[in-house]
Design an enzyme around this catalytic site. Structure first.
Site, PDB file in Angstrom:
ATOM      1  N   SER A 131       0.578  -1.026  -0.129  1.00  0.00           N
ATOM      2  CA  SER A 131      -0.043  -0.363   0.088  1.00  0.00           C
ATOM      3  C   SER A 131       0.578   1.751  -0.009  1.00  0.00           C
ATOM      4  O   SER A 131       0.884   1.530  -1.083  1.00  0.00           O
ATOM      5  CB  SER A 131      -0.672   0.237   1.003  1.00  0.00           C
ATOM      6  OG  SER A 131      -1.699   0.980   0.903  1.00  0.00           O
ATOM      7  N   HIS A 166      -5.801  -0.144  -4.171  1.00  0.00           N
ATOM      8  CA  HIS A 166      -6.954  -0.328  -3.868  1.00  0.00           C
ATOM      9  C   HIS A 166      -8.027  -0.007  -4.463  1.00  0.00           C
ATOM     10  O   HIS A 166      -8.792   1.420  -3.962  1.00  0.00           O
ATOM     11  CB  HIS A 166      -7.325  -0.098  -2.298  1.00  0.00           C
ATOM     12  CG  HIS A 166      -6.396  -0.207  -1.063  1.00  0.00           C
ATOM     13  ND1 HIS A 166      -6.567  -0.997  -0.785  1.00  0.00           N
ATOM     14  CD2 HIS A 166      -5.476   0.495  -0.127  1.00  0.00           C
ATOM     15  CE1 HIS A 166      -4.943  -1.449   0.569  1.00  0.00           C
ATOM     16  NE2 HIS A 166      -4.717  -0.401   0.162  1.00  0.00           N
TER      17      HIS A 166
END
Length: 238
Positions: A131, A166
């Site tokens: 991430s 994401h």
């Protein structure tokens, strides 16, 4: 950079629902890149989570019964290594944890860690992360570091592209920022559970550690944005 300059920019890393955390097979993938070392050395950098103690402890626990030699770098700690270049330069893999990428980049620059990471990359230390630990390596991307998801063009730039993690939740903002010229017109995106392996600036393959996790090449030409799904190699757990 050397021929062995690798980055694993991912949206995976640990199954944190397990106690202890279960490492993703992306770590074994990294060790194979390094030549199947008997005792690979992994350093965990949790700057993006404010050097969260619980995350550091969980990282160590995740590899406790393995031959992986673990360490961490908490820049806020009084006992942090003084010679960052020497400390990280001997690692097999430097793994950046998830969290606030904007804050992490700011802190790294204050401590000169940005240049140390560049040097590690150029000398064959594999860089990777989840991430925020994906976004940091790119020229820019979209992040919720400031609250709402928005463009942030202040990455380390080791990879001269845009990045989105994401992606299912951030597609609209990512594509809008590319249309507006707020981010480089060539980029890559991934769903949770997917990742990208780069050697130098070249994409080697898209990988995943679960079903249905996709990765994409995204390009913008003015107001026209094209999304190309990539073939994804599913990594198997041992």
């Amino acid at each position: 950079m050397t021929a062995a300059s690798h980055i694993l920019a991912t949206c995976m890393g640990f199954n944190r629902a397990r106690d202890p955390w279960q490492p993703s097979p992306v770590f074994r993938y990294a060790f194979e890149l390094a030549g199947n070392l008997t005792k690979p050395k992994v350093c965990f950098i949790p700057t993006a989570s404010d050097d969260d103690t619980a995350s550091i402890e969980s990282f160590y626990a995740a590899f406790a019964d393995t031959d992986v030699e673990t360490s961490h770098l908490a820049l806020s700690a009084d006992d942090r290594p003084r010679d960052l270049a020497r400390f990280l330069g001997e690692k097999t893999l430097v793994w950046v944890d998830r969290g606030n990428v904007a804050k992490a980049l700011e802190v790294w620059r204050e401590h000169g860690l940005d240049q140390v990471l560049r040097d590690c990359y150029e000398h064959g230390v594999i860089l990777g992360g989840e991430s925020a630990g994906s976004l940091c390596w790119f020229a820019g991307g979209v992040t919720d570091s400031f609250g709402e998801v928005q463009a942030h063009r202040d990455g380390l730039g080791l990879l001269p592209y845009s990045n989105a993690v994401h992606y299912g939740d951030r597609r609209q903002v990512f594509e809008g920022a590319m249309r507006a010229g707020e981010l480089p017109s060539e980029g890559y995106a991934m769903d949770t559970g997917a990742g990208l392996h780069f050697q130098g600036h070249e994409l080697v393959r898209a990988i995943s550690d679960r079903k249905h996790a996709g990765a994409y090449r995204v390009t913008a030409n003015g107001s026209d944005v094209h999304e190309e799904p990539l073939d994804v190699t599913r990594l198997k757990r041992s």
